[in-house]
Design an enzyme around this catalytic site. Structure first.
Site, short mmCIF file in Angstrom:
data_model
loop_
_atom_site.label_atom_id
_atom_site.label_comp_id
_atom_site.label_asym_id
_atom_site.label_seq_id
_atom_site.Cartn_x
_atom_site.Cartn_y
_atom_site.Cartn_z
N LEU A 208 2.73 50.22 -17.16
CA LEU A 208 1.58 51.11 -17.00
C LEU A 208 0.76 51.08 -18.28
O LEU A 208 1.31 51.23 -19.36
CB LEU A 208 2.04 52.55 -16.73
CG LEU A 208 2.83 52.81 -15.44
CD1 LEU A 208 3.33 54.25 -15.42
CD2 LEU A 208 1.98 52.52 -14.21
N HIS A 209 -0.55 50.86 -18.15
CA HIS A 209 -1.37 50.88 -19.36
C HIS A 209 -2.77 51.45 -19.13
O HIS A 209 -3.47 51.78 -20.07
CB HIS A 209 -1.50 49.46 -19.94
CG HIS A 209 -2.43 48.58 -19.17
ND1 HIS A 209 -2.06 47.97 -17.99
CD2 HIS A 209 -3.71 48.21 -19.40
CE1 HIS A 209 -3.07 47.25 -17.54
NE2 HIS A 209 -4.09 47.38 -18.36
N ARG A 210 -3.20 51.58 -17.87
CA ARG A 210 -4.57 52.04 -17.62
C ARG A 210 -4.70 53.52 -17.95
O ARG A 210 -3.82 54.33 -17.59
CB ARG A 210 -4.99 51.75 -16.18
CG ARG A 210 -5.01 50.26 -15.90
CD ARG A 210 -5.74 49.87 -14.64
NE ARG A 210 -5.69 48.41 -14.50
CZ ARG A 210 -6.52 47.57 -15.09
NH1 ARG A 210 -7.51 48.04 -15.84
NH2 ARG A 210 -6.40 46.27 -14.92
N PRO A 211 -5.79 53.91 -18.61
CA PRO A 211 -5.97 55.30 -19.03
C PRO A 211 -5.78 56.31 -17.90
O PRO A 211 -5.21 57.37 -18.11
CB PRO A 211 -7.41 55.32 -19.56
CG PRO A 211 -7.64 53.93 -20.07
CD PRO A 211 -6.89 53.04 -19.12
N ASP A 282 0.14 48.57 -13.03
CA ASP A 282 -1.30 48.76 -12.84
C ASP A 282 -2.07 47.59 -13.47
O ASP A 282 -3.27 47.68 -13.72
CB ASP A 282 -1.78 50.11 -13.38
CG ASP A 282 -1.47 50.31 -14.86
OD1 ASP A 282 -1.08 49.35 -15.54
OD2 ASP A 282 -1.63 51.46 -15.35
#
Length: 362
Positions: A208-211, A282
């Site tokens: 997971l990395h999306r804001p 993501d």
């Protein structure tokens, strides 16, 4: 012919690796083609970078623009000033950019203003979501490029709709898959495998990395709660960014089956993916790798710029509602996940096709 190869972030180097290999093959056959590898410095972790270049057999960059961090505007301006200075000192015949990061857009603009031809690899992909910086980068880069190398017929059609003529669109396949295929036999078992006694198809991998997923604390906690609580007690391997880890610690997210580890190298991470029961992510690029390896993939986004991973591959778009996770995992554990197939031209020869086309375009 002299080509500048632009890379600034980890996915760029994965895509560039196959193009460099293809150029070296062309040189071995006495083709007149040279390249200059330019690292913009957009992302730079010295420890990870050193192993990354070594693992992918990449040459050291000829130039590092050292753009570093800062806001998107600051980063863009540093890259543009650095690349402009370089081109004024020593020009090139073609600027080749890959993907959709800030470096892609910034260097394309600089080259075009200096009357240098621009080729965009992975052109035409669209999420149709302008809240994503990457989508803006794609649109701007494609609006000024001269040559367009695409991964799918959907991307071809997106370009045609924007007014690009067919003689500038080249459906060549996916350079990220080239790199995956050439390195598959070299995947490295990471320490976490033996440390937690992992077994093939008996664990999940999550990224997971999306804001929208990691910056909203309550949303992040709900996502992880849903995943862990419906994962049949399987270990959940989560390579996590330090900033995200701080949020998790603050939220007191602490499950026995949730294994938080530092980010892995390319060869280690893909070892985990290859042997996983499924991947929850993501990321866009990972959906391509899971499709190629036949691993079930769940994407926690409302849109994707890689629809072929859904229509042809193993990926399913779950959206960002945490309540969509339980039914998807139930489907997985019942054995009802689709098998998927390999999209056209994902055959490991994309880099060769790109270089062959460029040689004959000159």
């Amino acid at each position: 012919m002299k080509i500048d190869l632009i890379a600034g972030a980890r996915p760029n180097f994965i895509k560039i690796a196959s193009i460099i290999n293809a150029i070296k093959q062309a040189q071995a056959h006495q083709k007149n083609i040279q390249f200059r590898l330019i690292h913009t410095g957009q992302h730079f972790d010295r420890n990870m970078s050193d192993s990354f270049f070594e693992q992918l057999n990449l040459p050291e960059p000829d130039v590092n623009l050292g753009a570093g961090g800062g806001s998107q505007a600051e980063q863009t301006s540093k890259i543009m000033m650095g690349y402009e200075k370089l081109l004024l000192e020593e020009s090139t015949d073609l600027c080749l950019v890959v993907g959709d990061v800030t470096s892609t857009m910034a260097c394309a603009i600089v080259a075009k203003k200096l009357q240098i031809k621009v080729a965009h690899v992975e052109a035409g992909i669209r999420s149709h979501d302008l809240s994503m910086p990457e989508e803006i980068n794609r649109l701007l880069t494609d609006s000024i490029s001269d040559f367009f190398f695409t991964t799918s017929e959907v991307a071809n059609e997106n370009l045609r709709k924007s007014g690009i003529s067919d003689d500038r669109i080249f459906f060549v396949g996916n350079t990220m898959i080239d790199t995956l295929l050439v390195n598959q036999s070299r995947f490295i078992k990471p320490e976490v495998w033996d440390q937690y006694h992992l077994e093939k198809r008996k664990y999940l991998v999550m990224t997971l990395h999306r804001p929208a997923n990691v910056d909203e604390e309550s949303k992040l906690k709900e996502l992880i709660d849903e995943i862990v609580n419906h994962s049949n007690q399987l270990p959940l391997i989560f390579p996590v960014h330090p900033r995200t880890k701080q949020i998790l610690n603050k939220l007191e997210v602490n499950y026995d089956t949730l294994i938080q580890i530092d980010p892995l190298s390319y060869l280690e991470f893909n070892y985990l993916v290859k042997h996983a029961k499924a991947v929850i992510t993501d990321s866009g690029g990972i959906t391509e790798e899971t499709t190629m390896m036949g691993i079930p993939c769940m994407t926690l986004r409302n849109n994707t710029e890689r629809p072929e991973t859904i229509s042809l591959g193993t990926n399913e778009l779950l959206g960002v509602n945490p309540k969509a996770i339980a039914p998807a995992l139930e489907k997985l554990f019942k054995g009802d996940w689709k098998k998927g197939g390999i999209p056209p031209l994902w055959d490991g020869k994309t880099g060769e096709r790109i270089i062959d086309i460029l040689i004959h375009l000159k």
